[in-house]
Design a protein around this motif. Structure first.
Motif, mmCIF file in Angstrom:
data_model
loop_
_atom_site.group_PDB
_atom_site.id
_atom_site.type_symbol
_atom_site.label_atom_id
_atom_site.label_comp_id
_atom_site.label_asym_id
_atom_site.label_seq_id
_atom_site.Cartn_x
_atom_site.Cartn_y
_atom_site.Cartn_z
ATOM 1 N N UNK A 114 0.817 -1.218 0.000
ATOM 2 C CA UNK A 114 0.000 0.000 0.000
ATOM 3 C C UNK A 114 0.851 1.269 0.000
ATOM 4 N N UNK A 115 2.164 1.121 0.035
ATOM 5 C CA UNK A 115 3.045 2.269 0.152
ATOM 6 C C UNK A 115 3.546 2.728 -1.216
ATOM 7 N N UNK A 116 3.983 3.958 -1.289
ATOM 8 C CA UNK A 116 4.532 4.514 -2.520
ATOM 9 C C UNK A 116 4.739 6.013 -2.376
ATOM 10 N N UNK A 117 5.769 6.511 -3.019
ATOM 11 C CA UNK A 117 6.123 7.921 -2.921
ATOM 12 C C UNK A 117 5.096 8.813 -3.624
ATOM 13 N N UNK A 118 4.917 10.006 -3.110
ATOM 14 C CA UNK A 118 3.999 10.968 -3.726
ATOM 15 C C UNK A 118 4.740 11.903 -4.675
ATOM 16 N N UNK A 119 6.052 12.068 -4.454
ATOM 17 C CA UNK A 119 6.842 12.958 -5.305
ATOM 18 C C UNK A 119 7.052 14.313 -4.659
ATOM 19 N N UNK A 120 8.290 14.792 -4.623
ATOM 20 C CA UNK A 120 8.587 16.057 -3.935
ATOM 21 C C UNK A 120 8.010 17.265 -4.660
ATOM 22 N N UNK A 121 7.704 17.108 -5.939
ATOM 23 C CA UNK A 121 7.168 18.244 -6.697
ATOM 24 C C UNK A 121 5.659 18.130 -6.929
ATOM 25 N N UNK A 122 5.035 17.158 -6.313
ATOM 26 C CA UNK A 122 3.592 16.962 -6.457
ATOM 27 C C UNK A 122 2.856 17.877 -5.489
ATOM 28 N N UNK A 123 2.185 18.883 -6.020
ATOM 29 C CA UNK A 123 1.479 19.857 -5.191
ATOM 30 C C UNK A 123 -0.032 19.604 -5.162
ATOM 31 N N UNK A 124 -0.455 18.443 -5.671
ATOM 32 C CA UNK A 124 -1.875 18.102 -5.685
ATOM 33 C C UNK A 124 -2.345 17.827 -4.250
ATOM 34 N N UNK A 125 -3.211 18.685 -3.735
ATOM 35 C CA UNK A 125 -3.643 18.594 -2.348
ATOM 36 C C UNK A 125 -4.366 17.286 -2.062
ATOM 37 N N UNK A 126 -5.233 16.862 -2.965
ATOM 38 C CA UNK A 126 -5.993 15.626 -2.770
ATOM 39 C C UNK A 126 -5.070 14.420 -2.725
ATOM 40 N N UNK A 127 -4.105 14.385 -3.640
ATOM 41 C CA UNK A 127 -3.154 13.270 -3.687
ATOM 42 C C UNK A 127 -2.346 13.207 -2.405
ATOM 43 N N UNK A 128 -1.932 14.363 -1.900
ATOM 44 C CA UNK A 128 -1.137 14.386 -0.671
ATOM 45 C C UNK A 128 -1.971 13.951 0.539
ATOM 46 N N UNK A 129 -3.207 14.377 0.599
ATOM 47 C CA UNK A 129 -4.078 13.982 1.706
ATOM 48 C C UNK A 129 -4.341 12.482 1.684
ATOM 49 N N UNK A 130 -4.553 11.933 0.486
ATOM 50 C CA UNK A 130 -4.770 10.490 0.353
ATOM 51 C C UNK A 130 -3.536 9.707 0.773
ATOM 52 N N UNK A 131 -2.384 10.210 0.391
ATOM 53 C CA UNK A 131 -1.116 9.564 0.754
ATOM 54 C C UNK A 131 -0.935 9.544 2.267
ATOM 55 N N UNK A 132 -1.185 10.677 2.921
ATOM 56 C CA UNK A 132 -1.047 10.776 4.377
ATOM 57 C C UNK A 132 -2.016 9.847 5.087
ATOM 58 N N UNK A 133 -3.262 9.829 4.629
ATOM 59 C CA UNK A 133 -4.277 8.969 5.242
ATOM 60 C C UNK A 133 -3.906 7.500 5.104
ATOM 61 N N UNK A 134 -3.460 7.116 3.923
ATOM 62 C CA UNK A 134 -3.111 5.719 3.649
ATOM 63 C C UNK A 134 -1.980 5.252 4.567
ATOM 64 N N UNK A 135 -1.003 6.105 4.802
ATOM 65 C CA UNK A 135 0.110 5.746 5.671
ATOM 66 C C UNK A 135 -0.310 5.702 7.133
#
Length: 628
Positions: free
Chosen positions: A378-399
């Motif tokens: 279920x893990x995976x990097x979001x990318x340091x240049x990814x500024x998509x708020x939804x993607x970042x929130x999903x990533x944080x929640x998943x972890x």
């Protein structure tokens, strides 16, 4: 039929000749333009006609000596009072200790040790052409720091870049990601260094070693023999591993790397890592050009885009009956998966014989390993240049969900002492990510109680097999650690959608080196790191359990055979020498069992009663610690 006008025939013939010449010119011009366009497209897409060697039978680990043992030599443990370094090479461990003796902190010694193991015989698994994960703690500060210096995909990378040419993710230029190790080490130096030693004083000793040379141990020839076919293919760039008679280096042969020494000299004199990442400097352009010669897409400008990720280390509180705190790496590591498994196991009722290789205790350990493997998918990097708020929130929640007590409690209800679950599907994985490969690890503690654990890698043996003879740098093949969406594995599972390739994204890593701290005293109790791809977190997990639940000393905890289960394939691997009683007990619980040779190597340091016990994995990788 009347006679033709000779003048008309002459003019007609001349006209046809002119038209033919014009058509020829148009055709030649069009052909030239087409060829030029095709050439540029191939350069841009990394599609040059590149030959690839067959993969070695052992892609990342070479079977040294006899492997695990139930009868380790007690003299292999280093006992020290002031500081110690445990790494894969005794020479490098000792270089780190010399830095400690000069007043350096653990961070300072870790820099020199890490650069050393990427230079000498263990160059096949690490180096500044690769990446690293660092977990570091200062004695006088609460918490620990995680430095993610994992490689990043080049700017021209895209999801399907290996479609139809999967071998290109392992060999050649297309496999190369932007190196991060040196930036990670410099960040460590600036964040947790002593300030007593300059950057040059940490790098220059390794430059001197690379230039003056050394006599090869069994490690380097073993790795070279596994990549014989690849070395033949890339022969012109690998002169330093050949003797004058054309034979590959063997144990006892003299080896030196003067070009790498020159690179280290430039880095030392520069006073920072900046010269390595300068797109117009004396290093990055040569590395990018060499990578592109072998079909890659890495550019000098990509180096300037590289960033480390510095954040608080992940924490688990209340480990074992001593209520210890474990700090593990964040970022694109597998720290979350390790801590999730620890929390599951830690909460199981302690009503069985807590002894190594006993049936019920082992069943609980193995089931926790299977859940560890599930979490990792279920893990995976979001990318340091990814500024998509939804993607970042999903990533944080998943972890975060896997670090909640509620998830662990729910998971423990699915663990049975007498049987495993019927199918891997019951462990709810998000399909299978690519398996990462070869690594090196090191651990350092100093006289003040500062501690650092590093895992460093170029992935497969000698990375992508791209070696730049100008700078002496061996380039990684970390693009192979991304999931390839067009490729199912042998079990018809699709790869993890969280680990697809994106520009400037990091591939998921198994690295999970950890620090154990006693909150009563605030002091380091243990440091541990491992090499071995997807087996890293399970090896660290088992060693922590052996130490704090089974009461084993650090020598036996590292020397004894290890267990590994990564959910897919559905096999419990037991490292030889085999234990038939345990094997039968696990078979009776529904596990498929396979006895294997060693596939991991580990380094650890334990602190007890104001004494330091440093242990390297001599049995699997000839590692030796050092201390004073």
């Amino acid at each position: 039929m009347g006679e033709s006008d000779p003048l008309l025939l002459k003019n007609t013939g001349k006209s046809r000749h002119v038209k033919l010449q014009a058509l020829r010119k148009i055709f030649i011009t069009a052909l030239a333009v087409t060829i030029t366009l095709l050439w540029w497209l191939r350069q841009i897409n990394g599609c040059n006609k590149i030959s690839y060697p067959p993969l070695p039978k052992i892609p990342a680990h070479v079977p040294y000596l006899k492997g695990a043992t139930f009868n380790p030599d007690e003299n292999l443990t280093i006992v020290a009072k002031h500081g110690a370094v445990a790494s894969d090479m005794e020479k490098c461990s000792q270089m780190g200790v010399e830095i400690l003796k000069k007043g350096g902190f653990a961070a300072d010694a870790a820099v020199t040790t890490c650069l050393c193991i990427g230079t000498v015989d263990t160059m096949y698994s690490s180096g500044i052409g690769g990446g690293a994960f660092i977990t570091t703690k200062l004695a006088n500060e609460t918490g620990a720091l995680s430095i993610d210096a994992r490689e990043m995909a080049p700017g021209a990378a895209y999801r399907d870049m290996f479609k139809g040419r999967e071998i290109a993710s392992k060999y050649g230029g297309l496999a190369v990601a932007i190196p991060g190790e040196l930036r990670g080490l410099y960040t460590l130096y600036k964040s947790h260094g002593s300030g007593n030693l300059s950057w040059s004083e940490l790098v220059s000793p390794v430059a001197e070693l690379a230039r003056s040379g050394w006599n090869a141990t069994q490690l380097l020839p073993g790795a070279l023999s596994s990549q014989t076919e690849a070395l033949k293919l890339y022969r012109k760039d690998w002169n330093f591993v050949y003797n004058k008679d054309g034979s590959l280096k063997k144990a006892g042969d003299f080896v030196s790397r003067p070009e790498l020494a020159d690179t280290f000299d430039m880095i030392a004199k520069n006073g920072s890592d900046a010269i390595f990442y300068d797109p117009k400097g004396p290093i990055a352009p040569f590395l990018a050009e060499k990578v592109r010669q072998y079909g890659g897409i890495l550019t000098a400008e990509d180096f300037a885009r590289y960033k480390v990720v510095v954040e608080p280390a992940l924490q688990f509180h209340g480990f074992s009956d001593r209520n210890l705190t474990i700090y593990s790496p964040a970022g694109s590591s597998s720290g979350v998966a390790l801590l999730a498994a620890i929390e599951v196991f830690n909460g199981l009722k302690n009503d069985c014989d807590q002894t190594d290789f006993t049936p019920v205790a082992t069943q609980r350990l193995v089931e926790s390993m299977k859940w560890l493997a599930s979490v990792r998918t279920h893990l995976g990097d979001i990318g340091v240049y990814n500024m998509n708020k939804t993607a970042r929130e999903d990533h944080t929640y998943r972890y975060q969900q896997f670090l909640k007590p509620e998830w662990a409690e729910h998971t423990r209800k699915k663990i049975h002492d007498d049987r495993t679950l019927d199918s891997w599907k019951e462990y709810q994985p998000a399909y299978q990510p690519n398996e990462s490969h070869g690594t090196s690890s090191l651990s350092v503690v100093d006289q003040w109680g500062n501690a650092v654990s590093i895992t460093t890698t170029v992935n497969l043996l000698f990375g992508s097999m791209v070696h730049d003879p100008v700078t002496g740098v061996i380039m990684n093949d970390e693009m192979d650690d991304f999931s390839v969406p067009t490729t199912k594995n042998a079990f018809e599972l699709r790869p993890s959608i969280f680990n697809y390739i994106e520009a400037y994204k990091r591939p998921l890593s198994s690295c999970s080196q950890s620090l154990v701290v006693d909150p009563k005293t605030g002091k380091i109790d243990m440091l541990i790191g491992a090499a071995g791809g997807s087996r890293i977190p399970t090896a660290i997990f088992q060693t922590l359990v052996r130490t704090y639940f089974y009461g084993m000393d650090i020598l036996k905890a590292l020397a004894f055979p290890r267990l590994h289960h990564q959910l897919i394939p559905e096999i419990l691997y037991i490292e030889s020498p085999s234990n038939s009683t345990l094997e039968n007990a696990m078979l009776n619980r529904g596990h498929k069992v396979e006895i294997v040779g060693h596939l991991t190597a580990m380094n650890a340091i334990r602190l007890k009663n104001n004494t330091i016990y440093a242990q390297s994995d001599y049995w699997r990788k000839l590692g030796r610690a050092a201390g004073y």
